[in-house]
Design a protein around this motif. Structure first.
Motif, mmCIF file in Angstrom:
data_model
loop_
_atom_site.group_PDB
_atom_site.id
_atom_site.type_symbol
_atom_site.label_atom_id
_atom_site.label_comp_id
_atom_site.label_asym_id
_atom_site.label_seq_id
_atom_site.Cartn_x
_atom_site.Cartn_y
_atom_site.Cartn_z
ATOM 1 N N ASP A 87 0.849 -1.090 -0.085
ATOM 2 C CA ASP A 87 -0.043 -0.017 0.035
ATOM 3 C C ASP A 87 0.823 1.211 0.084
ATOM 4 O O ASP A 87 0.764 2.166 -0.650
ATOM 5 N N LEU A 88 1.891 1.135 0.654
ATOM 6 C CA LEU A 88 2.830 2.469 0.860
ATOM 7 C C LEU A 88 3.555 2.660 -0.323
ATOM 8 O O LEU A 88 3.774 3.678 -0.998
ATOM 9 N N GLN A 89 4.032 1.644 -0.765
ATOM 10 C CA GLN A 89 5.017 1.504 -2.115
ATOM 11 C C GLN A 89 4.015 2.338 -3.247
ATOM 12 O O GLN A 89 4.256 3.093 -4.172
ATOM 13 N N ARG A 90 2.870 1.708 -3.360
ATOM 14 C CA ARG A 90 1.780 2.058 -4.248
ATOM 15 C C ARG A 90 1.460 3.819 -4.142
ATOM 16 O O ARG A 90 1.399 4.526 -5.038
ATOM 17 N N ARG A 91 1.469 4.040 -2.769
ATOM 18 C CA ARG A 91 1.018 5.695 -2.661
ATOM 19 C C ARG A 91 2.380 6.280 -3.102
ATOM 20 O O ARG A 91 1.932 7.433 -3.784
ATOM 21 N N VAL A 92 3.342 6.162 -2.854
ATOM 22 C CA VAL A 92 4.562 6.862 -3.160
ATOM 23 C C VAL A 92 4.625 6.623 -4.781
ATOM 24 O O VAL A 92 4.918 7.623 -5.582
ATOM 25 N N TYR A 93 4.376 5.540 -5.302
ATOM 26 C CA TYR A 93 4.633 5.239 -6.844
ATOM 27 C C TYR A 93 3.512 6.202 -7.590
ATOM 28 O O TYR A 93 3.773 6.994 -8.433
ATOM 29 N N ASP A 94 2.379 6.119 -6.886
ATOM 30 C CA ASP A 94 1.134 6.999 -7.780
ATOM 31 C C ASP A 94 1.418 8.228 -7.748
ATOM 32 O O ASP A 94 1.208 9.089 -8.752
ATOM 33 N N ALA A 95 2.071 8.813 -6.691
ATOM 34 C CA ALA A 95 2.317 10.207 -6.680
ATOM 35 C C ALA A 95 3.340 10.647 -7.680
ATOM 36 O O ALA A 95 3.242 11.591 -8.259
ATOM 37 N N GLN A 128 15.507 8.521 2.213
ATOM 38 C CA GLN A 128 16.791 7.802 2.616
ATOM 39 C C GLN A 128 16.753 6.684 3.705
ATOM 40 O O GLN A 128 15.797 7.278 4.645
ATOM 41 N N PRO A 129 17.272 5.776 3.862
ATOM 42 C CA PRO A 129 17.053 4.959 5.070
ATOM 43 C C PRO A 129 17.451 5.510 6.462
ATOM 44 O O PRO A 129 16.774 5.097 7.108
ATOM 45 N N GLU A 185 8.220 3.794 8.074
ATOM 46 C CA GLU A 185 7.966 2.986 7.066
ATOM 47 C C GLU A 185 7.975 3.368 5.754
ATOM 48 O O GLU A 185 8.432 2.782 4.694
ATOM 49 N N TYR A 186 8.635 4.633 5.432
ATOM 50 C CA TYR A 186 8.893 5.452 4.608
ATOM 51 C C TYR A 186 10.361 5.054 4.105
ATOM 52 O O TYR A 186 10.715 5.313 2.889
ATOM 53 N N ARG A 187 11.026 5.032 5.060
ATOM 54 C CA ARG A 187 12.578 4.928 4.987
ATOM 55 C C ARG A 187 13.030 3.780 3.982
ATOM 56 O O ARG A 187 12.599 2.775 3.995
#
Ligand code: GLY
Ligand code: MN
Ligand code: MN
Length: 460
Positions: A302-310, A409-410, A418-420
């Motif tokens: 879900d989070l990867q998709r949110r960033v990707y879609d942005a 960045q990590p 969760e974003y890192r």
């Protein structure tokens, strides 16, 4: 070396002097490009070297890549070549002559005893053959240094490729005047001709096949490293007779947040993203520059998709801003505005969005410019003046990348954990047309659902 062997090597060879070659496909284009250059510098001698081999280590060299200015104006890619535009004494304009190394002499042993002998490096074109190929007179390059030393009158050289040529001109050239030549040749390449557009289209089509190959082997890559992915893409380039235009960035997991990750020695793990930035370069030296960020396991979280879609939304806004008459900066600003809006929406930045973009605060995570010109150099036309490029206006025939990204960045303590380690870039190659633009890399899906469906289909 016995006298007997030397004598023996001189004879017993078939006559291979003459081949019936056809002119290169871009000969009319290279002639037109030389005419434009001639018109810009009337009465001046112009020297454009191909460059020399560079040592990799000890006695091995890097694969040779001709200077783009030389390849653009001649269609040739031979090391040590030199193009000289000599101003005509009467009637204006220039006489262009190409200087190349002729075939090896068998009488003096040159062909098997010297490092540049054809027995070692392969048959060269004879000067007659080269003249027919490239459509201009061709002479022996070994006379160039003397010729330039003795030459009178104003002269300019494209610097940085051939020290011997520059040394021969040392007391006649100035940095400032040579820079003007370099700038002109960079700006000349801002608008691509038909030949160039066809090459870029081919480069993109091959690149699409390379990305498909990578998706097919993603499971196998997990047993090795990102290098499996790099190698798979390179294989596609080679299988089709081409090269890559820059070091492939095969960045899995948190490596996606390192903009120029080319070590490619990290693990490939399901659940993480793969940011693959790669481009096939055609034999005529035109490169694609494409990025897709793929869920290694086949589905975005879900989070990867949110960033990707942005990032996708930002890229859509950027591409929509590419049309003739638009400012070059427009697509960058359009994409950055979308990303700033998302960062505010997610609570990572305090609004309003206008304030964020004015201060450039989104750039902590967007990091780089949203694109660049593309052509024979991946970052093409880099010597163009600001007013002709970054502060200029888009025109039909320009080709540029639109490549927004978000990189957490990590070790970035300003974002939730969760974003890192999430990095996403989507990059396409966009040609400015008479009425808008054409996405040359459109055959690769970009929307998150389409990426997943495409990956599933390829993996079977
Ligand atoms: N591949 C380098 C870039 O995207 O600019
Ligand atoms: Mn790029
Ligand atoms: Mn790229």
């Amino acid at each position: 070396m016995s006298q007997e062997l030397q004598e023996n090597m001189k004879q017993g060879w078939a006559d291979t002097e003459r081949r019936d070659l056809s002119p290169i496909a871009q000969a009319a284009h290279t002639a037109r490009r030389r005419e434009a250059l001639s018109a810009r510098f009337p009465g001046e001698r112009l020297v454009i070297p191909a460059g020399r081999l560079k040592t990799r280590s000890n006695d091995t060299d890097y694969p040779f890549r001709a200077a783009v200015e030389y390849a653009y104006l001649t269609g040739d890619q031979t090391e040590n070549g030199v193009l000289i535009l000599e101003p005509r004494e009467e009637g204006g304009g220039h006489e262009a002559t190409l200087y190349l190394l002729p075939r090896s002499n068998r009488e003096n042993g040159e062909f098997w005893l010297s490092g540049q002998g054809e027995l070692w490096v392969g048959r060269r074109n004879s000067l007659t053959e080269a003249a027919r190929l490239y459509g201009l007179p061709v002479e022996d390059v070994r006379q160039v240094a003397d010729l330039l030393r003795e030459a009178r009158g104003p002269v300019r050289v494209v610097r940085g490729h051939d020290r011997t040529v520059e040394a021969a001109l040392a007391d006649k050239i100035t940095g400032e005047r040579d820079e003007e030549l370099k700038v002109f040749l960079s700006e000349q390449r801002l608008i691509k001709d038909e030949f160039e557009i066809a090459e870029l289209t081919r480069a993109c089509a091959s690149t699409v096949r390379g990305f498909e190959d990578v998706v097919r082997v993603l499971d196998r890559a997990q047993a090795t490293s990102e290098r499996y992915i790099e190698g798979t893409f390179f294989l596609r380039a080679r299988v089709e007779g081409n090269d890559v235009g820059y070091g492939t960035i095969a960045a899995a997991g948190p490596h996606a947040t390192t903009l120029h990750w080319v070590r490619n020695d990290g693990p490939v793990r399901p659940g993480e993203l793969l940011l693959l930035d790669a481009g096939v370069e055609t034999t005529e030296l035109y490169t694609a520059d494409v990025t897709r960020t793929l869920p290694i396991g086949g589905r975005f979280t879900d989070l990867q998709r949110r960033v990707y879609d942005a990032v996708y939304e930002a890229q859509e806004a950027g591409i929509a801003a590419v049309r003739p008459g638009a400012k070059y900066r427009d697509f960058h600003e359009a994409a950055q505005r979308v990303l700033a809006g998302k960062l505010v929406e997610w609570g990572l930045l305090e609004g309003p969005v206008d304030r964020v973009t004015e201060l450039g605060l989104q750039r902590r995570w967007t990091l780089h410019g949203t694109g660049h010109m593309l052509g024979m150099d991946v970052h093409d036309c880099a010597a163009a003046r600001r007013e002709a490029y970054v502060e200029g206006t888009l025109e039909p025939g320009m080709c540029l990348t639109v490549e927004p990204g978000l990189y957490f960045q990590p070790d970035d303590l300003t974002v939730p954990e969760e974003y890192r380690g999430i990095g996403v870039r989507i990059e396409d190659d966009i040609l400015v047309t008479e009425d808008g633009n054409r996405n040359l890399s459109a055959a690769l899906p970009r929307r998150s659902e389409d990426v997943e469906a495409w990956m599933a289909a390829l993996r079977g």
